[in-house]
Scaffold this active site. Structure first.
Site, short mmCIF file in Angstrom:
data_model
loop_
_atom_site.label_atom_id
_atom_site.label_comp_id
_atom_site.label_asym_id
_atom_site.label_seq_id
_atom_site.Cartn_x
_atom_site.Cartn_y
_atom_site.Cartn_z
N GLU A 16 0.86 -1.19 0.00
CA GLU A 16 0.00 0.00 0.00
C GLU A 16 0.89 1.24 0.00
O GLU A 16 1.81 1.34 0.82
CB GLU A 16 -0.93 0.02 1.23
N GLU A 74 5.31 4.61 3.42
CA GLU A 74 4.72 5.80 4.04
C GLU A 74 5.79 6.87 4.24
O GLU A 74 6.81 6.62 4.87
CB GLU A 74 4.08 5.39 5.38
N ASP A 79 9.36 8.32 0.67
CA ASP A 79 8.50 8.50 -0.50
C ASP A 79 8.51 7.21 -1.33
O ASP A 79 9.57 6.73 -1.76
CB ASP A 79 9.04 9.67 -1.34
N ASP A 95 -3.08 12.07 -0.89
CA ASP A 95 -3.27 13.52 -0.68
C ASP A 95 -3.46 14.21 -2.02
O ASP A 95 -2.64 14.03 -2.92
CB ASP A 95 -2.03 14.12 -0.01
N LYS A 101 -2.98 22.81 -2.98
CA LYS A 101 -2.36 24.11 -3.31
C LYS A 101 -1.41 24.00 -4.51
O LYS A 101 -0.68 23.01 -4.62
CB LYS A 101 -1.54 24.60 -2.11
N ASP A 156 -11.59 10.50 -2.86
CA ASP A 156 -12.87 11.22 -2.75
C ASP A 156 -12.81 12.49 -3.60
O ASP A 156 -13.72 13.32 -3.51
CB ASP A 156 -13.19 11.55 -1.29
C1 LIG Z 1 -4.72 11.32 2.83
S1 LIG Z 1 -3.70 10.13 3.58
C2 LIG Z 1 -4.61 8.61 3.33
C3 LIG Z 1 -4.14 7.53 4.26
C4 LIG Z 1 -4.85 6.17 4.08
N1 LIG Z 1 -4.58 5.60 2.78
C5 LIG Z 1 -6.33 6.33 4.27
O1 LIG Z 1 -7.08 6.25 3.30
O2 LIG Z 1 -6.74 6.56 5.42
C6 LIG Z 1 -2.37 9.96 2.43
C7 LIG Z 1 -1.16 9.24 3.02
O3 LIG Z 1 -0.17 9.09 2.01
C8 LIG Z 1 1.10 9.47 2.54
N2 LIG Z 1 1.89 9.88 1.38
C9 LIG Z 1 1.72 11.00 0.62
N3 LIG Z 1 2.59 10.99 -0.40
C10 LIG Z 1 3.32 9.85 -0.29
C11 LIG Z 1 4.37 9.28 -1.05
N4 LIG Z 1 4.85 9.89 -2.13
N5 LIG Z 1 4.90 8.11 -0.63
C12 LIG Z 1 4.44 7.49 0.48
N6 LIG Z 1 3.43 7.99 1.24
C13 LIG Z 1 2.89 9.15 0.85
C14 LIG Z 1 0.77 10.55 3.54
O4 LIG Z 1 1.79 10.75 4.49
C15 LIG Z 1 -0.50 9.98 4.16
O5 LIG Z 1 -0.21 9.07 5.18
#
Ligand SMILES: C[S@@+](CC[C@H](N)C(=O)[O-])C[C@H]1O[C@@H](n2cnc3c(N)ncnc32)[C@H](O)[C@@H]1O
Length: 224
Positions: free
Chosen positions: A63, A88, A115, A138, A142, A173
């Site tokens: 994931e 993560e 990342d 995410d 912005k 969403d």
């Molecule tokens: C909006 S949260 C959603 C978390 C989870 N998937 C959920 O639906 O509850 C997005 C997650 O992706 C992580 N994230 C964002 N960009 C990432 C990247 N390039 N590589 C790994 N994690 C990333 C953020 O730190 C965050 O934990």
């Protein structure tokens, strides 16, 4: 409440690595988390070696961005013979997910800190992943942060690690972002559309959306 509008800007591309390309080489696990089972620091060659050794010949499901870990841990509980690996970027979320796994007595959860676009190629061999999930990434609303959105780099990285016939599920969403992801992933020529599995466990974000009356959308793809 003001409805946020997802915008793309011609001059802003996607796929800027979070923290820059040299972040991994600099990052150190703080002492308080060093004994946390399952935490992988891809900046540490010994962690990389141990992860690769343990993952070899295992059934792997990954994931990208597990956040607080509801989905990753629920999948790990459903599939005890599978190694569930989260990628993560935020250490605090990696730690939350792993503590959740420890509390649930799950020994098959790993979280790689960094990342995903930089860490996946370091840790996972081509064609070895059975399923991959990118759930509620995410949207980086912005303009100043829009370059962090996922784009073709993540698409190619996931295309490389998924086994032929492997499943990829994308959820959001923000319909505009999901449509953009779908187009980008399909334009690699490595994926075909597929039915979304109906019985996936909810993510933390999805559970919150459900309580607030929001709506999530999903796309599934199969690796050619
Ligand atoms: C909006 S949260 C959603 C978390 C989870 N998937 C959920 O639906 O509850 C997005 C997650 O992706 C992580 N994230 C964002 N960009 C990432 C990247 N390039 N590589 C790994 N994690 C990333 C953020 O730190 C965050 O934990």
């Amino acid at each position: 409440m003001v409805e946020k509008v997802f915008r793309t800007w011609n001059e802003v591309g996607a796929d800027a690595l979070i923290g820059g390309s040299r972040r991994l080489a600099r990052q150190r696990v703080p002492e308080e988390f060093q004994d946390l089972p399952g935490l992988v620091n891809p900046g540490d060659p010994e962690h990389v070696r141990r992860f690769r050794e343990a993952a070899a010949d295992r059934d792997l499901v990954i994931e990208v961005g597990p956040g607080k870990g509801a989905f990753l841990c629920a999948m790990a509980a459903r599939h005890p013979g599978t190694t569930m690996v989260g990628f993560e970027v935020r250490l605090a979320f990696a730690v939350r997910t792993l503590r959740r796994a420890v509390r649930a007595g799950l020994g098959n959860v790993r979280v790689v800190w960094g990342d995903a676009r930089a860490t996946l190629p370091l840790l996972v061999d081509p064609g070895t992943v059975r399923e991959a999930y990118v759930l509620y990434p995410d949207p980086w609303w912005k303009r100043s942060q829009a370059a962090r959105r996922h784009g073709s780099l993540l698409a190619w990285v996931l295309a490389r690690v998924l086994a032929p016939g492997g499943l990829l599920v994308l959820k959001s969403d923000v319909p505009g972002y999901l449509a953009e992801l779908q187009t980008t992933f399909l334009s690699t020529g490595c994926f075909d559309l597929h039915l979304v599995p109906p019985d996936l466990p909810p993510t933390d974000r999805e559970a919150k959306l459900g309580m607030e009356g929001g709506k999530g959308f999903a796309v599934a793809l199969i690796k050619r």
